[in-house]
Design a protein around this motif. Sequence first.
Motif, PDB file in Angstrom:
ATOM      1  N   ARG A  24       1.251 -14.691   8.389  1.00  0.00           N
ATOM      2  CA  ARG A  24       1.907 -13.441   8.020  1.00  0.00           C
ATOM      3  C   ARG A  24       3.057 -13.708   7.049  1.00  0.00           C
ATOM      4  O   ARG A  24       3.239 -12.981   6.063  1.00  0.00           O
ATOM      5  CB  ARG A  24       2.437 -12.753   9.288  1.00  0.00           C
ATOM      6  CG  ARG A  24       2.221 -11.270   9.288  1.00  0.00           C
ATOM      7  CD  ARG A  24       2.666 -10.591  10.570  1.00  0.00           C
ATOM      8  NE  ARG A  24       2.151 -11.248  11.757  1.00  0.00           N
ATOM      9  CZ  ARG A  24       2.866 -11.538  12.837  1.00  0.00           C
ATOM     10  NH1 ARG A  24       4.130 -11.220  12.905  1.00  0.00           N
ATOM     11  NH2 ARG A  24       2.308 -12.140  13.874  1.00  0.00           N
ATOM     12  N   LYS A  25       3.827 -14.742   7.322  1.00  0.00           N
ATOM     13  CA  LYS A  25       4.961 -15.087   6.450  1.00  0.00           C
ATOM     14  C   LYS A  25       4.464 -15.527   5.077  1.00  0.00           C
ATOM     15  O   LYS A  25       5.038 -15.146   4.048  1.00  0.00           O
ATOM     16  CB  LYS A  25       5.795 -16.196   7.102  1.00  0.00           C
ATOM     17  CG  LYS A  25       7.081 -16.470   6.395  1.00  0.00           C
ATOM     18  CD  LYS A  25       7.987 -15.263   6.467  1.00  0.00           C
ATOM     19  CE  LYS A  25       9.374 -15.604   5.992  1.00  0.00           C
ATOM     20  NZ  LYS A  25      10.226 -14.431   5.980  1.00  0.00           N
ATOM     21  N   SER A  28       3.474 -12.546   3.108  1.00  0.00           N
ATOM     22  CA  SER A  28       4.618 -11.762   2.629  1.00  0.00           C
ATOM     23  C   SER A  28       5.332 -12.460   1.476  1.00  0.00           C
ATOM     24  O   SER A  28       6.056 -11.815   0.718  1.00  0.00           O
ATOM     25  CB  SER A  28       5.603 -11.494   3.767  1.00  0.00           C
ATOM     26  OG  SER A  28       6.297 -12.666   4.110  1.00  0.00           O
ATOM     27  N   ALA A  33       2.888  -9.624  -3.162  1.00  0.00           N
ATOM     28  CA  ALA A  33       3.729  -8.952  -2.171  1.00  0.00           C
ATOM     29  C   ALA A  33       5.186  -8.934  -2.619  1.00  0.00           C
ATOM     30  O   ALA A  33       5.887  -7.935  -2.427  1.00  0.00           O
ATOM     31  CB  ALA A  33       3.600  -9.630  -0.813  1.00  0.00           C
ATOM     32  N   ARG A  37       7.408  -5.545  -3.355  1.00  0.00           N
ATOM     33  CA  ARG A  37       8.676  -5.340  -2.656  1.00  0.00           C
ATOM     34  C   ARG A  37       9.828  -5.194  -3.653  1.00  0.00           C
ATOM     35  O   ARG A  37      10.701  -4.334  -3.492  1.00  0.00           O
ATOM     36  CB  ARG A  37       8.926  -6.493  -1.699  1.00  0.00           C
ATOM     37  CG  ARG A  37      10.002  -6.196  -0.701  1.00  0.00           C
ATOM     38  CD  ARG A  37      10.030  -7.144   0.453  1.00  0.00           C
ATOM     39  NE  ARG A  37      10.031  -8.533   0.029  1.00  0.00           N
ATOM     40  CZ  ARG A  37       9.381  -9.503   0.673  1.00  0.00           C
ATOM     41  NH1 ARG A  37       8.709  -9.245   1.756  1.00  0.00           N
ATOM     42  NH2 ARG A  37       9.429 -10.740   0.239  1.00  0.00           N
TER      43      ARG A  37
END
Length: 114
Positions: A24-25, A28, A33, A37
């Motif tokens: 997941r990290k 991100s 991503a 962001r």
Amino acid sequence: MFRRAFWFTTGAAAGVWATAKVQRKLRSLAPDALAVRAAGKAVDTGHRLKDFALDVKAGMAQREGELNDALGLDAPPPGKAAGPGLPAQARRPQLGPAHHRQGPDRPYDRNEDH
């Protein structure tokens, strides 16, 4: 025997949890991503700046009205336009071609001014 099975299951669950968290990290921190962001934060910052500018403008108009009321300046002075800008006689005259020293047929020369 139950003790070994318990710790084996606990270790396997911790490994699965840690792997999922790391994946997941990593997702991100992928360039796509990060770009999404950053763009979202830039848009939010732009909206905040716009709201701030509108608040400042409204405050300025309110304060100007208060000052005009306090000083008795409800109407514009005679001879001045009510709209923005300078009166016609205060505007700078447009310079004609004779005032242009630089042009396509005449390049800029540094020594010309000395």
